[in-house]
Design a protein around this motif. Structure first.
Motif, PDB file in Angstrom:
ATOM      1  N   PHE A 109       0.235 -10.654 -12.297  1.00  0.00           N
ATOM      2  CA  PHE A 109       1.190 -10.115 -11.330  1.00  0.00           C
ATOM      3  C   PHE A 109       0.603 -10.136  -9.918  1.00  0.00           C
ATOM      4  CE2 PHE A 109       4.207  -6.783  -9.892  1.00  0.00           C
ATOM      5  CZ  PHE A 109       5.275  -6.894 -10.771  1.00  0.00           C
ATOM      6  N   ALA A 110      -0.563 -10.790  -9.749  1.00  0.00           N
ATOM      7  CA  ALA A 110      -1.284 -10.669  -8.466  1.00  0.00           C
ATOM      8  C   ALA A 110      -0.447 -11.145  -7.284  1.00  0.00           C
ATOM      9  CB  ALA A 110      -2.610 -11.428  -8.538  1.00  0.00           C
ATOM     10  N   GLY A 111       0.382 -12.171  -7.506  1.00  0.00           N
ATOM     11  CA  GLY A 111       1.197 -12.678  -6.404  1.00  0.00           C
ATOM     12  C   GLY A 111       2.364 -11.772  -6.046  1.00  0.00           C
ATOM     13  N   TYR A 112       2.765 -10.890  -6.953  1.00  0.00           N
ATOM     14  CA  TYR A 112       3.862  -9.958  -6.684  1.00  0.00           C
ATOM     15  C   TYR A 112       3.369  -8.770  -5.854  1.00  0.00           C
ATOM     16  CZ  TYR A 112       6.888 -11.955 -10.437  1.00  0.00           C
ATOM     17  OH  TYR A 112       7.669 -12.736 -11.243  1.00  0.00           O
ATOM     18  N   ARG A 113       2.091  -8.396  -6.049  1.00  0.00           N
ATOM     19  CA  ARG A 113       1.430  -7.271  -5.402  1.00  0.00           C
ATOM     20  C   ARG A 113       1.970  -5.925  -5.908  1.00  0.00           C
ATOM     21  NH1 ARG A 113      -2.358  -8.337  -5.109  1.00  0.00           N
ATOM     22  NH2 ARG A 113      -3.136  -6.929  -3.528  1.00  0.00           N
ATOM     23  N   PHE A 114       1.266  -5.321  -6.835  1.00  0.00           N
ATOM     24  CA  PHE A 114       1.660  -3.964  -7.249  1.00  0.00           C
ATOM     25  C   PHE A 114       0.479  -3.182  -7.796  1.00  0.00           C
ATOM     26  CE2 PHE A 114       3.118  -0.579  -9.992  1.00  0.00           C
ATOM     27  CZ  PHE A 114       4.054   0.034  -9.163  1.00  0.00           C
ATOM     28  N   GLY A 115       0.368  -1.964  -7.351  1.00  0.00           N
ATOM     29  CA  GLY A 115      -0.594  -1.026  -7.914  1.00  0.00           C
ATOM     30  C   GLY A 115      -0.012   0.377  -7.819  1.00  0.00           C
ATOM     31  N   PHE A 116      -0.693   1.338  -8.409  1.00  0.00           N
ATOM     32  CA  PHE A 116      -0.257   2.729  -8.194  1.00  0.00           C
ATOM     33  C   PHE A 116      -1.445   3.664  -8.297  1.00  0.00           C
ATOM     34  CE2 PHE A 116       0.252   2.629 -12.867  1.00  0.00           C
ATOM     35  CZ  PHE A 116      -0.207   3.889 -13.260  1.00  0.00           C
ATOM     36  N   VAL A 117      -1.252   4.854  -7.714  1.00  0.00           N
ATOM     37  CA  VAL A 117      -2.262   5.896  -7.827  1.00  0.00           C
ATOM     38  C   VAL A 117      -1.631   7.067  -8.572  1.00  0.00           C
ATOM     39  CG1 VAL A 117      -1.682   6.827  -5.532  1.00  0.00           C
ATOM     40  CG2 VAL A 117      -3.913   7.336  -6.528  1.00  0.00           C
ATOM     41  N   ALA A 118      -2.445   7.732  -9.398  1.00  0.00           N
ATOM     42  CA  ALA A 118      -1.962   8.886 -10.157  1.00  0.00           C
ATOM     43  C   ALA A 118      -3.061   9.930 -10.187  1.00  0.00           C
ATOM     44  CB  ALA A 118      -1.617   8.473 -11.586  1.00  0.00           C
ATOM     45  N   GLY A 119      -2.675  11.180 -10.313  1.00  0.00           N
ATOM     46  CA  GLY A 119      -3.694  12.218 -10.447  1.00  0.00           C
ATOM     47  C   GLY A 119      -3.288  13.507  -9.784  1.00  0.00           C
ATOM     48  N   ASP A 120      -4.227  14.124  -9.061  1.00  0.00           N
ATOM     49  CA  ASP A 120      -4.021  15.430  -8.426  1.00  0.00           C
ATOM     50  C   ASP A 120      -2.637  15.481  -7.758  1.00  0.00           C
ATOM     51  OD1 ASP A 120      -3.938  17.530  -6.524  1.00  0.00           O
ATOM     52  OD2 ASP A 120      -6.136  17.605  -6.492  1.00  0.00           O
ATOM     53  N   PRO A 121      -1.722  16.328  -8.278  1.00  0.00           N
ATOM     54  CA  PRO A 121      -0.345  16.309  -7.766  1.00  0.00           C
ATOM     55  C   PRO A 121      -0.262  16.664  -6.280  1.00  0.00           C
ATOM     56  CG  PRO A 121      -0.576  17.834  -9.640  1.00  0.00           C
ATOM     57  CD  PRO A 121      -1.933  17.295  -9.353  1.00  0.00           C
ATOM     58  N   GLU A 122      -1.134  17.571  -5.830  1.00  0.00           N
ATOM     59  CA  GLU A 122      -1.080  17.953  -4.406  1.00  0.00           C
ATOM     60  C   GLU A 122      -1.495  16.799  -3.520  1.00  0.00           C
ATOM     61  OE1 GLU A 122      -3.129  21.489  -3.129  1.00  0.00           O
ATOM     62  OE2 GLU A 122      -2.268  22.556  -4.854  1.00  0.00           O
ATOM     63  N   ILE A 123      -2.579  16.115  -3.902  1.00  0.00           N
ATOM     64  CA  ILE A 123      -3.046  14.986  -3.084  1.00  0.00           C
ATOM     65  C   ILE A 123      -1.998  13.879  -3.086  1.00  0.00           C
ATOM     66  CG2 ILE A 123      -4.824  13.219  -2.809  1.00  0.00           C
ATOM     67  CD1 ILE A 123      -6.861  15.064  -3.990  1.00  0.00           C
ATOM     68  N   VAL A 124      -1.425  13.602  -4.248  1.00  0.00           N
ATOM     69  CA  VAL A 124      -0.436  12.518  -4.326  1.00  0.00           C
ATOM     70  C   VAL A 124       0.783  12.859  -3.455  1.00  0.00           C
ATOM     71  CG1 VAL A 124       1.146  11.273  -5.874  1.00  0.00           C
ATOM     72  CG2 VAL A 124      -1.216  11.682  -6.572  1.00  0.00           C
ATOM     73  N   GLN A 125       1.219  14.102  -3.466  1.00  0.00           N
ATOM     74  CA  GLN A 125       2.363  14.479  -2.629  1.00  0.00           C
ATOM     75  C   GLN A 125       2.019  14.382  -1.144  1.00  0.00           C
ATOM     76  OE1 GLN A 125       5.651  15.043  -3.359  1.00  0.00           O
ATOM     77  NE2 GLN A 125       4.964  14.209  -5.311  1.00  0.00           N
ATOM     78  N   ARG A 126       0.783  14.743  -0.790  1.00  0.00           N
ATOM     79  CA  ARG A 126       0.338  14.600   0.608  1.00  0.00           C
ATOM     80  C   ARG A 126       0.307  13.125   1.005  1.00  0.00           C
ATOM     81  NH1 ARG A 126      -5.234  16.353   1.446  1.00  0.00           N
ATOM     82  NH2 ARG A 126      -4.998  17.624  -0.422  1.00  0.00           N
TER      83      ARG A 126
END
Ligand SMILES: Cc1ncc(COP(=O)(O)O)c(C=O)c1O
Length: 333
Positions: free
Chosen positions: A195-212
């Motif tokens: 999928f490298a040419g499409y470009r996609f990643g995500f981050v998950a974890g500490d809900p407060e940091i992710v919302q910030r």
């Protein structure tokens, strides 16, 4: 034969391409947070494949994970006063993302010994070494980071490519229990799903940091295009194509390993991931030259820091035809 960059060479699975096409009519802006369908797929994948429970609200999609890595110090509010710890032999973007802010960067495999870090990067399975960090070491790093106020960011883009060892996510209950505070895991579809040419990643974890991060990212832009969000959801919902891709890399790894060892090289670590970390004790550029004389491009280990000065990195990302000719190339000058 280019075994340097580690860019996927096999086709993007049909299930993904069909999802992209079905979502091609996209006149409106995508949301920064991603569709709930996408976040459900990411969360479902983490549960199913990694044994990690994360609410969809603690997931934030990104254009590629390189972009996520590079911008994480910025989005976390770090600056010239900050201190970022990266692995000794590491993917260069960790240091570059901190360096553009003027932050101090320390390269060490013992982040537990650094008492004033703001951000600690770990990467398992590692690039370039292919090393898998055991859960108890992750646990010790997370405990230390919490006691000093650092955020732990765990780059897990090769997590489904375990060969001799099964890699563990930093968010697994054996590492963090049920408490995700101060901890982030970064994931990518590039290698898992071609999928490298499409470009996609995500981050998950500490809900407060992710919302910030979401609050800031809404204004920085970099929303993931809607058709790519749809394709990413389809990719995370399907494990069959991953099994097929894993088999391909497993077979290539076996051929490359055998040929390298028959030619007198030692392979260090490399128990997981997309690379072989190869040495015969000489400076890496001499080894690069030796491979170049045989028409093979490999990456000098010093691209990843001084710890790699006597290694080269050999990627598993060549076609079956090219890999089949590897052994002949090594013995022909
Ligand atoms: C350790 C590591 N992290 C992140 C990335 C970025 O991958 P992508 O931006 O394709 O998700 C790579 C790419 O090779 C990598 O090796």
């Amino acid at each position: 034969m280019d075994l340097s960059v580690g860019t996927p060479v096999d086709a993007t699975p049909l299930v993904i391409r069909q999802a992209l096409i079905a979502a091609a009519d996209a006149p409106g802006y995508p949301t920064t947070a991603g569709t709930s369908r996408l976040r459900d797929s990411c969360a479902g994948w983490m549960q199913r494949r990694l044994g990690v429970t994360v609410p969809p609200s603690a997931i934030l999609p990104s254009i590629g994970s390189k972009e996520l890595v590079a911008n994480l110090p910025t989005v976390l509010g770090l600056g010239a006063h900050s201190h970022v710890v990266v692995p000794l032999a590491a993917y260069p973007t960790y240091a570059v993302g901190a360096g553009v802010l003027g932050a101090r960067v320390t390269a060490t495999d013992r982040p537990e010994d650094v008492s004033d870090a703001d951000l600690i990067w770990i990467n398992s399975p590692g690039n370039p070494t292919g090393r898998v960090m055991p859960a108890d070491q992750m646990r010790a790093i997370v405990a230390h980071a919490r006691s000093t106020g650092a955020v732990v960011a765990s780059d897990e883009c090769y997590v489904e490519l375990g060969w001799d060892v099964t890699p563990c996510s930093v968010l697994h209950p054996s590492v963090v229990g049920n408490d995700h505070s101060g901890v982030l895991a970064l994931h990518s579809l590039s290698k898992r799903s071609n999928f490298a040419g499409y470009r996609f990643g995500f981050v998950a974890g500490d809900p407060e940091i992710v919302q910030r991060m979401l609050g800031i990212r809404k204004h920085l832009g970099m929303m993931v295009p809607s058709p790519v969000q749809a394709a990413a959801a389809a990719a995370f919902d399907d494990d069959d194509h991953v099994a097929v891709q894993r088999e391909r890399y497993f077979a290539r790894r076996k051929i490359l390993r055998t040929a390298l060892m028959d030619s007198g090289f030692t392979i260090d670590h490399s128990e997981a991931g997309l690379y072989l970390w190869v040495t015969r004790g000489e400076p890496c550029w001499e080894t690069v030259g030796w491979f170049a004389d045989r028409g093979i491009l490999v990456t000098p280990g010093d691209f990843y820091g001084v710890a790699g000065a006597h290694h080269v990195r050999v990627a598993l990302t060549a076609t079956d035809e090219a890999v089949a000719s590897f052994s002949d190339r090594l013995s022909a000058v």
